[in-house]
Design a protein around this motif. Structure first.
Motif, PDB file in Angstrom:
ATOM      1  N   ARG A   6       0.836  -1.207   0.000  1.00 12.47           N
ATOM      2  CA  ARG A   6       0.000   0.000   0.000  1.00 12.47           C
ATOM      3  C   ARG A   6       0.866   1.251   0.000  1.00 12.47           C
ATOM      4  O   ARG A   6       1.708   1.417   0.867  1.00 12.47           O
ATOM      5  CB  ARG A   6      -0.907   0.000   1.227  1.00 12.47           C
ATOM      6  N   ASP A  79      -4.408   6.790  11.026  1.00 17.70           N
ATOM      7  CA  ASP A  79      -4.772   5.475  10.486  1.00 17.70           C
ATOM      8  C   ASP A  79      -4.159   5.261   9.107  1.00 17.70           C
ATOM      9  O   ASP A  79      -3.696   4.164   8.783  1.00 17.70           O
ATOM     10  CB  ASP A  79      -6.290   5.313  10.400  1.00 17.70           C
ATOM     11  N   ARG A  82      -0.628   4.308   9.468  1.00 16.52           N
ATOM     12  CA  ARG A  82      -0.531   2.935   9.963  1.00 16.52           C
ATOM     13  C   ARG A  82      -0.802   1.931   8.843  1.00 16.52           C
ATOM     14  O   ARG A  82      -0.119   0.913   8.719  1.00 16.52           O
ATOM     15  CB  ARG A  82      -1.539   2.732  11.098  1.00 16.52           C
ATOM     16  N   GLU A  83      -1.797   2.202   8.002  1.00 12.70           N
ATOM     17  CA  GLU A  83      -2.273   1.236   7.010  1.00 12.70           C
ATOM     18  C   GLU A  83      -1.396   1.134   5.767  1.00 12.70           C
ATOM     19  O   GLU A  83      -1.471   0.141   5.046  1.00 12.70           O
ATOM     20  CB  GLU A  83      -3.697   1.609   6.575  1.00 12.70           C
ATOM     21  N   ASN A  84      -0.595   2.149   5.489  1.00 10.02           N
ATOM     22  CA  ASN A  84       0.197   2.154   4.259  1.00 10.02           C
ATOM     23  C   ASN A  84       1.634   1.744   4.522  1.00 10.02           C
ATOM     24  O   ASN A  84       2.182   2.003   5.584  1.00 10.02           O
ATOM     25  CB  ASN A  84       0.127   3.537   3.602  1.00 10.02           C
TER      26      ASN A  84
END
Length: 160
Positions: A6, A79, A82-84
């Protein structure tokens, strides 16, 4: 199957540089047959344009080169960090702003300046074309095409 890699592109308002980077990168990834392995998004450090399409001038310049810019503006948050796996910012102010969201410095290794991935251009930052003329949008696209090739090479080296 492993989770997709991501990547998040970030600029100020998420209506010029970062959605253009998203469009350029998406085209490269699709051409390489990696759309199922690499997820691409963009966001802005400010929320003024949330929900809006990219700037019409940027969309036009990108369309002339065959890129579709149809994502809607969103604001970056913790977020998203955190997600990538990789967060690419367009300039040093974006870097400061995104780093300030990362209060505990837990994501600093994945936050990078986009131009670090350019090989054909010397610019350290992708300039904001919003208040300039048409040539500014063309320069942005030149930088994005260069840097996105470098980003893709970097990601390919991490895919198993």
């Amino acid at each position: 199957m492993t989770a997709p890699y991501r990547v998040l592109f970030v600029c100020l308002g998420n209506i010029c540089r970062s959605p253009a980077a998203e469009g350029v990168m998406r085209a490269l990834v699709e051409a390489e047959g990696l759309a199922d392995r690499i997820m691409i998004r963009s966001a802005g450090t400010a929320g003024w344009h949330t929900g809006k399409l990219p700037d019409q001038r940027m969309r036009g310049a990108a369309q002339n080169r065959g890129y579709d810019l149809s994502s809607r503006a969103r604001q970056v948050n913790e977020d998203a960090l955190r997600e990538n796996d990789l967060v690419l910012v367009m300039d040093k102010q974006n870097l400061r702003d995104v780093s300030s969201i990362d209060r505990a410095s837990q994501f600093s290794e994945k936050i990078r300046l986009f131009c670090d991935f350019c090989s054909e251009h010397e610019e350290a930052e992708v300039p904001d074309p919003y208040y300039g003329g048409a040539q500014g949008f063309e320069l942005v696209l030149d930088l994005l095409e260069d840097g996105c090739r470098g980003v893709l090479a970097h990601i390919r080296s991490t895919l198993t």
